[in-house]
Design a protein around this motif. Structure first.
Motif, PDB file in Angstrom:
ATOM      1  N   LEU A  98       4.750   5.180  -8.162  1.00 35.39           N
ATOM      2  CA  LEU A  98       4.925   5.202  -6.702  1.00 35.39           C
ATOM      3  C   LEU A  98       5.501   3.862  -6.264  1.00 35.39           C
ATOM      4  CD1 LEU A  98       1.472   6.776  -5.736  1.00 35.39           C
ATOM      5  CD2 LEU A  98       3.609   7.930  -6.375  1.00 35.39           C
ATOM      6  N   ILE A  99       6.720   3.900  -5.707  1.00 37.15           N
ATOM      7  CA  ILE A  99       7.328   2.631  -5.288  1.00 37.15           C
ATOM      8  C   ILE A  99       7.442   2.511  -3.776  1.00 37.15           C
ATOM      9  CG2 ILE A  99       8.579   2.336  -7.464  1.00 37.15           C
ATOM     10  CD1 ILE A  99      11.116   3.230  -5.919  1.00 37.15           C
ATOM     11  N   ARG A 139      -1.790  10.801 -11.823  1.00 36.58           N
ATOM     12  CA  ARG A 139      -2.775  10.785 -10.738  1.00 36.58           C
ATOM     13  C   ARG A 139      -3.028  12.228 -10.294  1.00 36.58           C
ATOM     14  NH1 ARG A 139       0.558   6.142  -9.258  1.00 36.58           N
ATOM     15  NH2 ARG A 139      -0.730   4.282  -8.956  1.00 36.58           N
ATOM     16  N   PRO A 140      -4.285  12.571 -10.016  1.00 36.23           N
ATOM     17  CA  PRO A 140      -4.562  13.951  -9.591  1.00 36.23           C
ATOM     18  C   PRO A 140      -3.929  14.293  -8.239  1.00 36.23           C
ATOM     19  CG  PRO A 140      -6.567  12.604  -9.573  1.00 36.23           C
ATOM     20  CD  PRO A 140      -5.503  11.769 -10.190  1.00 36.23           C
ATOM     21  N   VAL A 141      -3.738  13.279  -7.394  1.00 37.79           N
ATOM     22  CA  VAL A 141      -3.045  13.547  -6.123  1.00 37.79           C
ATOM     23  C   VAL A 141      -2.414  12.245  -5.645  1.00 37.79           C
ATOM     24  CG1 VAL A 141      -5.060  13.127  -4.641  1.00 37.79           C
ATOM     25  CG2 VAL A 141      -3.241  14.644  -3.850  1.00 37.79           C
ATOM     26  N   VAL A 142      -1.196  12.359  -5.114  1.00 40.69           N
ATOM     27  CA  VAL A 142      -0.533  11.199  -4.512  1.00 40.69           C
ATOM     28  C   VAL A 142      -0.208  11.553  -3.063  1.00 40.69           C
ATOM     29  CG1 VAL A 142       0.414  10.486  -6.734  1.00 40.69           C
ATOM     30  CG2 VAL A 142       1.834  11.815  -5.171  1.00 40.69           C
ATOM     31  N   PRO A 143      -0.041  10.509  -2.204  1.00 42.90           N
ATOM     32  CA  PRO A 143       0.173  10.791  -0.785  1.00 42.90           C
ATOM     33  C   PRO A 143       1.456  11.588  -0.530  1.00 42.90           C
ATOM     34  CG  PRO A 143      -0.331   8.457  -1.135  1.00 42.90           C
ATOM     35  CD  PRO A 143      -0.122   9.062  -2.483  1.00 42.90           C
ATOM     36  N   THR A 195      14.343   9.900  -9.861  1.00 46.22           N
ATOM     37  CA  THR A 195      13.601   9.426  -8.693  1.00 46.22           C
ATOM     38  C   THR A 195      13.457  10.582  -7.710  1.00 46.22           C
ATOM     39  OG1 THR A 195      13.390   7.612  -7.097  1.00 46.22           O
ATOM     40  CG2 THR A 195      15.589   8.536  -7.401  1.00 46.22           C
ATOM     41  N   SER A 196      12.497  10.459  -6.814  1.00 44.78           N
ATOM     42  CA  SER A 196      12.159  11.620  -5.984  1.00 44.78           C
ATOM     43  C   SER A 196      11.618  11.195  -4.637  1.00 44.78           C
ATOM     44  CB  SER A 196      11.096  12.466  -6.685  1.00 44.78           C
ATOM     45  OG  SER A 196       9.916  11.703  -6.852  1.00 44.78           O
ATOM     46  N   ILE A 197      11.753  12.118  -3.688  1.00 47.33           N
ATOM     47  CA  ILE A 197      11.033  12.021  -2.420  1.00 47.33           C
ATOM     48  C   ILE A 197      10.024  13.152  -2.421  1.00 47.33           C
ATOM     49  CG2 ILE A 197      11.182  12.107   0.099  1.00 47.33           C
ATOM     50  CD1 ILE A 197      14.105  11.257  -0.142  1.00 47.33           C
ATOM     51  N   GLY A 198       8.745  12.798  -2.385  1.00 43.74           N
ATOM     52  CA  GLY A 198       7.709  13.815  -2.423  1.00 43.74           C
ATOM     53  C   GLY A 198       7.599  14.526  -1.085  1.00 43.74           C
ATOM     54  N   SER A 199       6.693  15.486  -1.055  1.00 38.99           N
ATOM     55  CA  SER A 199       6.539  16.279   0.160  1.00 38.99           C
ATOM     56  C   SER A 199       5.063  16.331   0.504  1.00 38.99           C
ATOM     57  CB  SER A 199       7.149  17.655  -0.092  1.00 38.99           C
ATOM     58  OG  SER A 199       6.970  18.484   1.017  1.00 38.99           O
ATOM     59  N   ILE A 200       4.405  17.444   0.188  1.00 40.33           N
ATOM     60  CA  ILE A 200       2.973  17.545   0.461  1.00 40.33           C
ATOM     61  C   ILE A 200       2.197  16.820  -0.647  1.00 40.33           C
ATOM     62  CG2 ILE A 200       3.256  19.701   1.724  1.00 40.33           C
ATOM     63  CD1 ILE A 200       2.404  21.226  -0.745  1.00 40.33           C
ATOM     64  N   GLU A 203       0.815  -1.213   0.000  1.00 37.73           N
ATOM     65  CA  GLU A 203       0.000   0.000   0.000  1.00 37.73           C
ATOM     66  C   GLU A 203       0.850   1.265   0.000  1.00 37.73           C
ATOM     67  OE1 GLU A 203      -1.757   1.073   3.920  1.00 37.73           O
ATOM     68  OE2 GLU A 203      -1.066  -0.911   4.548  1.00 37.73           O
ATOM     69  N   PHE A 204       2.137   1.115   0.329  1.00 37.57           N
ATOM     70  CA  PHE A 204       3.024   2.284   0.380  1.00 37.57           C
ATOM     71  C   PHE A 204       3.611   2.632  -0.990  1.00 37.57           C
ATOM     72  CE2 PHE A 204       2.912   0.523   4.616  1.00 37.57           C
ATOM     73  CZ  PHE A 204       2.741   1.647   5.398  1.00 37.57           C
ATOM     74  N   GLY A 205       3.632   1.640  -1.874  1.00 36.32           N
ATOM     75  CA  GLY A 205       4.191   1.866  -3.208  1.00 36.32           C
ATOM     76  C   GLY A 205       3.431   1.051  -4.225  1.00 36.32           C
ATOM     77  N   ALA A 206       2.287   1.581  -4.624  1.00 32.71           N
ATOM     78  CA  ALA A 206       1.321   0.803  -5.400  1.00 32.71           C
ATOM     79  C   ALA A 206       1.873   0.366  -6.751  1.00 32.71           C
ATOM     80  CB  ALA A 206       0.042   1.622  -5.595  1.00 32.71           C
TER      81      ALA A 206
END
Lengths: 326, 256
Positions: B192-193, B164-168, B179-184, B106-109
């Motif tokens: 999403l991995i 996706r319109p919004v990711v966690p 590759t990235s670390i998202g924020s808000i 569920e953390f990285g669909a």
């Protein structure tokens, strides 16, 4: 204090120039969209031009004053009233404790500004009071005004400015009821990704401002643009679509080609992304965008960097105390 | 404003309307270009130019935000050309962070699909993703969103056709060779991995930001069972990302 009786559609605390110094952490500048009207409002009440005030969008708020203050309302005509009596715009007006200021729907333009002598004194965050609600920063608790909220005010300047001060003729933005707006746009930074026909289309089209437009971006409806060869013949890192590019910085005012949709990135826009920006709207003419309404027509006029900078200097001259007459 | 042919590898200067200038060093995702960008940024920070309000380093360009009333483009162009010719420092100056990540499920669909598309098991994909010491090449899009340079090319995957319109918040993702670390929470077309409890930006925390361009990042796989406690600490303002001293890559970090 200012008590929020009705918040309006989306009324926010802003200061000018906004949140400076955190662009390298991804923060947009925020601040007032029509900074011309905003700065004049402050100058009318004797504040420095960047002092925190309110930006109302499309439908204005109803506010009660708990102390005596000099105020000014500028920008879009939301038919402001004070205790039900029409309030003159573009003019400093003295209000007394208990009076109620009400702004309605915008009759012309889209964004109105309220300056209060002493300014709005919500806590600054990251160096600014400007509201950026996506990150919960600035304003009152990081968000637009809500019903029942109280906005603290700064100490009123003593001696204060006088009521009845007005903006000199020619010194205020010509906000009218016209539905066509000529908006200056400079080529670049990614103009070499668009071919000559694409540029001719961009500058020769009546673009329609769609309803999916806000302080983040202005989405335009219009024809498909054609690309130069490098949009297709490029290193694979740039991505699959012709409008894709290795993620890059987005300037304020970027005309961003998101797939095949043009979006002008404005006050609260993203600072980076993977689409090209073939053109840029100078900050000096953002007031035109701020006062345009969904369904209006935007027609872009090509200007060079020198003319864009001249526009900026001209706007700077108009936003000084010399613009105010008594 | 054209290229200066007298300086090898001189950057292109691209005007951005009335209030900006992009100093572009090249056209590729290349750590050498990013190093030049960061070196120019450091040089300008050490000796600021009038009219340059702030700077934004990116993979291959330094973006300058200008005050059009104070900036002289010719002066800036000459100065940038002189500074851009300097070699970048040999030793990275940034901090080295350990960032815990829960991969997959569920953390990285998208982990399972991405791994399959690359001919890898999920475990192998995670091992490849957690192996490098990444460099924070740039921060932006939304506040705190950190683009990491150094993805193993075996994990490079074209972006999703429909974003996706919004990711966690704090999603760890792959888009193309990045590759990235998202924020808000934000829209995203990347795969999403995983997710980290680390908040690169948290309003009200001191400091509100953790990473800076030029910092280095080691991703440390975290069991899903450890998520809840660590996420709660992070929400309360604990960075939960440890730093290591620059020269020693030992397990001296904090939370992970």
């Amino acid at each position: 204090m200012l008590k929020v009786i009705k918040p309006g559609l989306e009324t926010s605390v802003q200061d000018w120039p906004g949140r400076i110094g955190f662009a390298n952490q991804g923060f947009p500048v925020s601040g007032p969209f029509d900074s011309w009207s905003f700065r004049l409002a402050n100058l009318l009440v004797g504040n420095p031009p960047g002092t925190a005030g309110l930006e109302a969008q499309f439908l204005g708020p109803t506010l009660a004053f708990t102390d005596d203050r000099l105020i000014a309302v500028t920008g879009a005509d939301m038919r402001p009233t004070l205790d039900g009596v029409p309030l003159p715009m573009w003019e400093s007006v003295a209000v007394t404790a208990g009076q109620v200021l009400a702004l309605g729907p915008a009759r012309s333009g889209a964004r109105a500004y309220l300056a209060v002598a002493g300014g709005i004194a919500t806590p600054p965050m990251l160096g600014s009071r400007a509201t950026f609600h996506k990150a919960g920063v600035g304003g009152l608790g990081g968000h637009a005004l809500s019903e029942g909220a109280g906005l603290p005010l700064g100490p009123a300047p003593r001696p204060g400015a006088a009521p009845g001060r007005r903006v000199a003729p020619g010194a205020r933005p010509p906000i009218g009821q016209g539905k066509r707006h000529e908006v200056e746009a400079v080529r670049g930074p990614n103009d070499d990704w668009i071919d000559d026909a694409g540029h001719a289309t961009f500058y020769g089209t009546d673009w329609v401002l769609t309803g999916r437009s806000d302080r983040t971006g202005y989405r335009l409806q219009g024809p498909v643009l054609s690309f130069a060869g490098r949009a297709r013949d490029k290193p694979v890192e740039h991505g699959a679509q012709p409008a894709n590019i290795i993620d890059q910085g987005y300037p304020l005012g970027a005309v961003n080609l998101a797939g095949d949709t043009l979006i002008i990135l404005v006050q609260d826009g993203p600072s980076m992304g993977g689409f090209i920006n073939p053109w840029t709207v100078p900050y000096a003419v953002f007031w035109k965008l701020a006062q345009a309404r969904p369904g209006d027509i935007l027609r872009f006029r090509e200007v060079g960097v020198e003319e864009a900078q001249a526009l900026a200097r001209d706007l700077g001259r108009k936003c000084t105390p010399a613009a105010i007459v008594t | 404003m054209a290229d200066d042919p007298t300086i090898p590898g001189a950057p292109r200067l691209l005007p951005l309307g009335d209030a900006g200038l992009s100093v572009e060093f090249g056209d590729d995702l290349d750590p050498a270009l990013t190093a030049r960008v960061l070196a120019l940024d450091a040089a300008l920070a050490a000796d600021p130019l009038p009219g340059v309000v702030e700077t934004v380093p990116t993979y291959r360009a330094l973006m300058l935000h200008l005050d059009p009333l104070a900036a002289d483009l010719d002066v800036i162009a000459r100065r940038v050309a002189a500074l851009a010719g300097r070699p970048p420092p040999a030793v990275p100056s940034g901090r080295l962070w350990r960032v815990p990540v829960v991969y997959g499920g569920e953390f990285g669909a998208d982990l399972a699909g991405l791994a399959a598309a690359r001919g890898l098991t999920e475990a192998a994909a995670v091992a490849l993703h957690a192996a490098p010491v990444y460099t924070v090449a740039m921060i932006g899009f939304v506040p705190g969103f950190s683009y990491l340079a150094g993805l193993d090319p075996r994990l490079a995957t074209p972006r999703r056709p429909v974003p996706r319109p919004v990711v966690p918040a704090s999603s760890v993702a792959i888009g193309g060779g990045q590759t990235s670390i998202g924020s808000i929470p934000a829209p995203s077309g990347w795969h999403l991995i995983g997710r980290t409890p680390v908040r690169p930006f948290l309003a009200g925390r001191n400091p509100p930001f953790l990473f800076a361009p030029g910092d280095r990042i080691r991703l440390v796989p975290l069991p899903a069972a450890a998520w809840e406690a660590l996420d709660a600490r992070a929400a309360a303002g604990d960075p939960v990302a440890g730093t290591e001293t620059a020269a020693v890559a030992g397990p001296s970090g904090g939370a992970a």
